[in-house]
Scaffold this motif. Sequence first.
Motif, mmCIF file in Angstrom:
data_model
loop_
_atom_site.group_PDB
_atom_site.id
_atom_site.type_symbol
_atom_site.label_atom_id
_atom_site.label_comp_id
_atom_site.label_asym_id
_atom_site.label_seq_id
_atom_site.Cartn_x
_atom_site.Cartn_y
_atom_site.Cartn_z
ATOM 1 N N PHE A 68 6.484 37.366 40.554
ATOM 2 C CA PHE A 68 7.565 36.576 41.141
ATOM 3 C C PHE A 68 7.191 35.107 41.330
ATOM 4 O O PHE A 68 7.759 34.422 42.175
ATOM 5 C CB PHE A 68 7.991 37.185 42.480
ATOM 6 C CG PHE A 68 8.506 38.592 42.355
ATOM 7 C CD1 PHE A 68 9.621 38.874 41.595
ATOM 8 C CD2 PHE A 68 7.864 39.639 42.998
ATOM 9 C CE1 PHE A 68 10.102 40.172 41.472
ATOM 10 C CE2 PHE A 68 8.336 40.943 42.896
ATOM 11 C CZ PHE A 68 9.461 41.202 42.126
ATOM 12 N N ARG A 69 6.268 34.612 40.517
ATOM 13 C CA ARG A 69 5.829 33.214 40.606
ATOM 14 C C ARG A 69 7.043 32.286 40.563
ATOM 15 O O ARG A 69 7.959 32.487 39.775
ATOM 16 C CB ARG A 69 4.895 32.895 39.445
ATOM 17 C CG ARG A 69 4.323 31.506 39.486
ATOM 18 C CD ARG A 69 3.347 31.263 38.354
ATOM 19 N NE ARG A 69 2.240 32.228 38.408
ATOM 20 C CZ ARG A 69 1.856 32.962 37.374
ATOM 21 N NH1 ARG A 69 2.451 32.857 36.218
ATOM 22 N NH2 ARG A 69 0.863 33.805 37.505
ATOM 23 N N ASP A 75 9.516 32.050 42.553
ATOM 24 C CA ASP A 75 10.742 32.628 43.102
ATOM 25 C C ASP A 75 10.470 32.972 44.575
ATOM 26 O O ASP A 75 10.076 34.085 44.901
ATOM 27 C CB ASP A 75 11.141 33.867 42.319
ATOM 28 C CG ASP A 75 12.489 34.440 42.746
ATOM 29 O OD1 ASP A 75 13.012 34.034 43.808
ATOM 30 O OD2 ASP A 75 13.010 35.302 42.014
ATOM 31 N N ALA A 95 12.160 36.173 46.172
ATOM 32 C CA ALA A 95 11.592 37.439 45.706
ATOM 33 C C ALA A 95 10.164 37.618 46.224
ATOM 34 O O ALA A 95 9.774 38.737 46.594
ATOM 35 C CB ALA A 95 11.613 37.497 44.183
ATOM 36 N N VAL A 125 9.169 44.238 35.263
ATOM 37 C CA VAL A 125 9.955 43.182 35.899
ATOM 38 C C VAL A 125 9.898 41.935 35.027
ATOM 39 O O VAL A 125 8.829 41.515 34.591
ATOM 40 C CB VAL A 125 9.437 42.869 37.320
ATOM 41 C CG1 VAL A 125 10.172 41.679 37.921
ATOM 42 C CG2 VAL A 125 9.598 44.092 38.209
ATOM 43 N N GLN A 172 11.185 37.891 34.811
ATOM 44 C CA GLN A 172 11.738 36.725 35.486
ATOM 45 C C GLN A 172 12.356 35.829 34.413
ATOM 46 O O GLN A 172 11.697 35.471 33.447
ATOM 47 C CB GLN A 172 10.641 35.960 36.230
ATOM 48 C CG GLN A 172 10.131 36.660 37.464
ATOM 49 C CD GLN A 172 11.128 36.643 38.599
ATOM 50 O OE1 GLN A 172 11.934 37.541 38.725
ATOM 51 N NE2 GLN A 172 11.086 35.615 39.387
#
Length: 75
Positions: A16-17, A19, A22, A64, A66
Amino acid sequence: VLKLFKLLHRTRQEVFRNDTRALEAARQKINEEFKNNQDETSEEKINELLKIASDVEVILRTSVIQAVHTDSDKI
């Protein structure tokens, strides 16, 4: 247990870098789940919870995605 806790947080930071919403939501959920089960004494239940946490880490790392909007109609 601590090793898996740290691994989940490192994975969260990678996945989730950039973000912040999140990142914060994942941080809260990880901490909440570990805190809710910190007093567990049953070895069987602990092993089950560790397996679930390990599976979650693998899913985060492999499934996941992004996305970033580069144009009004492109991601």
